[in-house]
Design an enzyme around this catalytic site. Sequence first.
Site, short mmCIF file in Angstrom:
data_model
loop_
_atom_site.label_atom_id
_atom_site.label_comp_id
_atom_site.label_asym_id
_atom_site.label_seq_id
_atom_site.Cartn_x
_atom_site.Cartn_y
_atom_site.Cartn_z
N SER B 24 10.75 28.36 82.10
CA SER B 24 10.48 28.84 80.74
C SER B 24 11.67 28.57 79.82
O SER B 24 12.82 28.82 80.17
CB SER B 24 10.21 30.34 80.78
OG SER B 24 9.96 30.82 79.48
N ASN B 72 23.26 29.64 76.58
CA ASN B 72 22.35 29.54 75.43
C ASN B 72 22.10 30.91 74.86
O ASN B 72 22.13 31.93 75.55
CB ASN B 72 21.04 28.85 75.84
CG ASN B 72 20.03 29.84 76.38
OD1 ASN B 72 19.33 30.51 75.61
ND2 ASN B 72 19.94 29.93 77.70
N CYS B 133 14.50 40.97 78.35
CA CYS B 133 14.71 41.13 76.92
C CYS B 133 14.94 42.60 76.61
O CYS B 133 14.55 43.47 77.38
CB CYS B 133 13.57 40.55 76.08
SG CYS B 133 11.99 40.50 76.87
N THR B 198 18.78 33.66 83.35
CA THR B 198 20.19 33.34 83.15
C THR B 198 21.04 34.60 83.36
O THR B 198 20.54 35.72 83.29
CB THR B 198 20.42 32.83 81.72
OG1 THR B 198 19.89 33.78 80.81
CG2 THR B 198 19.72 31.49 81.51
N GLY B 222 22.11 26.47 84.87
CA GLY B 222 22.57 25.19 85.41
C GLY B 222 23.17 25.36 86.79
O GLY B 222 23.25 26.47 87.33
N GLY B 271 14.92 24.01 85.28
CA GLY B 271 15.22 24.35 83.89
C GLY B 271 16.22 23.42 83.25
O GLY B 271 15.91 22.32 82.78
#
Lengths: 300, 314
Positions: B24, B72, B133, B198, B222, B271
């Site tokens: 996503s 990010n 979130c 993340t 990553g 991702g």
Amino acid sequence: MSMMGRGSKADVGPLQVRGEVLAVRRSGDYHVLVFAAPGVAELTAPGNFVAIAVGGQPTAMLLRRCFSIHHVDTAGALGGTVEIVVDAHGPGTKWLVDRVQGDALDVIAPLGRPFSLPKDPVPCVLVGGGYGSAPLFMLADRLRERGCRVDMILGAATESRLFGVVDGRRRASTLTITTDDGSLGTRGRVTDVLGGILDQHGGQVIYGCGPMGMLAGLAEVASQRGIVSQCAVEEAMACGVGVCMTCVLPVVGSDGVTRMTRSCTDGPVFFGDQVRWDEVGTVPADCLGAPVVEGGAGTR
Amino acid sequence: MSNVVDMRAQLASAALPSPVLTASGCAAAGRELDRFFDVTAIGAVVTKSIMASPRSGRPTPRMAETPAGMLNSIGLQGPGVEEFIRKDLRWLRERGARTVVSIAGGSVNEFAELANRLRHEEGISAIEVNISCPNVESRGQVFACDARAAGSVIHAVRRHTSALTPIFAKLSPDVTDIADIARACVTAGADGLSMINTTLGMVIDTDTMRPALAGITGGLSGPAIRPMAVRCVWQVRQALPEVPILGMGGIATGLDALQFLLAGANAVSVGTAVFNDPSAPWRIHNELAAALADRGFRSVADAVGYAHREEVTI
Ligand SMILES: Cc1cc2nc3c(=O)[nH]c(=O)nc-3n(C[C@H](O)[C@H](O)[C@H](O)COP(=O)(O)OP(=O)(O)OC[C@H]3O[C@@H](n4cnc5c(N)ncnc54)[C@H](O)[C@@H]3O)c2cc1C
Ligand SMILES: Cc1cc2nc3c(=O)[nH]c(=O)nc-3n(C[C@H](O)[C@H](O)[C@H](O)COP(=O)(O)O)c2cc1C
Ligand code: FES
């Protein structure tokens, strides 16, 4: 001024190809990297860019580096060649300029929406800041083929940071140079001389590529005069292909609504009057989906 | 010579032809990547987390490269669920791609509303619930970091989703005991678990001497986070041996994907690697097939959890 659709062949490209370095040569503070990239030259229009993987495999540098396409040659060796202008300052750009002839490069190109060309053969003024001039020479060729008069302005902090002075002299009807320190041409900024050039030669379209501040200035001059400007922006990009949403800036759509718009796929070239220059780096309060209360934005 | 590996994967009731999916937020809604590889060939496209209304996301800069990774801080920019259904979901359906729809909300109600809106849409293989979130009703506390809050979201989504559509809770690694949160989600009705999202990080720009991201902190992804992700999959597989897992975090090669299967993932998402190589999901599918064949596996299913064998066999 009516403009044509962009000259992009988006349905075909971009290609992900194995390129091969043909040459790296110096030009002032910059390096020009020439590489073979099969099939890319044919698809490229002025304003397109390339995304190159850096560091070799495996690498700690995950993200591709993006560069405007400076020049292409379909007749070149190994299925066509591409040239870019590199300002080596960080680890990725330094790695690139250390390449030698025969080294492999992992290249994705052509990316982004190129410059639109005017329908009629009207005079155009092309303005480049620093290495931002890189895509303007190809653009000058396309415009002249269409019968447009081309005047060019190149500006930089100092002489060694100008790019393409000789090339510009050859292609443009007039070339005006500005440097902040006065080491070459007029001391000052490109916008200091732009008005005079427009008055003298009747420019109907301003094309620009360079730092944000310069582009904002060009767009302002164009809107004051009621002429068209097209600006190629440079925003930090993680993917370059439209999937990550890192490269956005506030752009007003044809419906009058401001959206945080991807500069990699909807740009990098925008009409100057579409970009909310003063608000780049922010989310304007009237932007579609802007947070209602400060700090209300979610994470990740 | 090499034996052909059965690459089919099963995520709860969703049968997929490949165990490799997108992640996503790293594939938009598949369209841009379809220019680089056939998005119908991979397991599924996992779409960018969608919210009830359009959302601008955060100011720029939104990213910073870090060693073998990146930060990010996009802030869930998106068009809102209506436009998503009208444009993105429709494109995916017409293209024939399998789709996992990721949803995100600021409250339990928003999650419920999203599930309800998607309920009668065709072409959804599964729903991934992004609980990483902030809960606007709880001073921005992240749902995924609190077992009760995570459970309430999953319970609401399960209640508003057809029993035929599996829902996967997407877990954050930024917790003391990931198995605790995993258990709470499964108890609340999650059919499976996606991990990891993340992990929170930060970079200071030494020229400006300010945080590099406009959002100050950002999510690290990553290869840099791969060992952390493999550990999470391992721990959750151990705690909940029967629950399907979609594993992710730093997968860039077929061997990386194999680590996740061996640790207990039934399938994987790719991702950040897509930013380096837009055809990575399909390349990784092929590399994984070869790696499984080399090791004598006849199917993806045979490799799932194989690294746990000392504890499950004699
Ligand atoms: C459309 C476009 C066209 C460009 N054209 C040119 C060109 O013709 N010549 C040239 O020299 N440079 C150009 N740039 C800028 C170039 O991409 C960056 O200077 C380069 O990525 C920096 O990499 P680095 O490793 O040397 O530096 P670092 O600062 O270490 O880079 C770290 C990370 O930040 C990103 N980044 C840093 N600065 C920029 C920047 N200014 N723009 C985009 N990403 C950045 C990098 O991609 C990388 O992910 C262009 C950028 C874009 C987006
Ligand atoms: C730019 C970016 C945007 C992301 N957006 C989302 C998102 O909207 N929803 C979500 O659940 N995860 C999101 N993620 C997290 C990824 O789906 C994935 O869980 C994480 O990046 C670890 O995998 P990777 O290392 O392969 O990227 C995002 C990651 C990145 C890098
Ligand atoms: S750089 Fe990823 S969307 Fe533009």
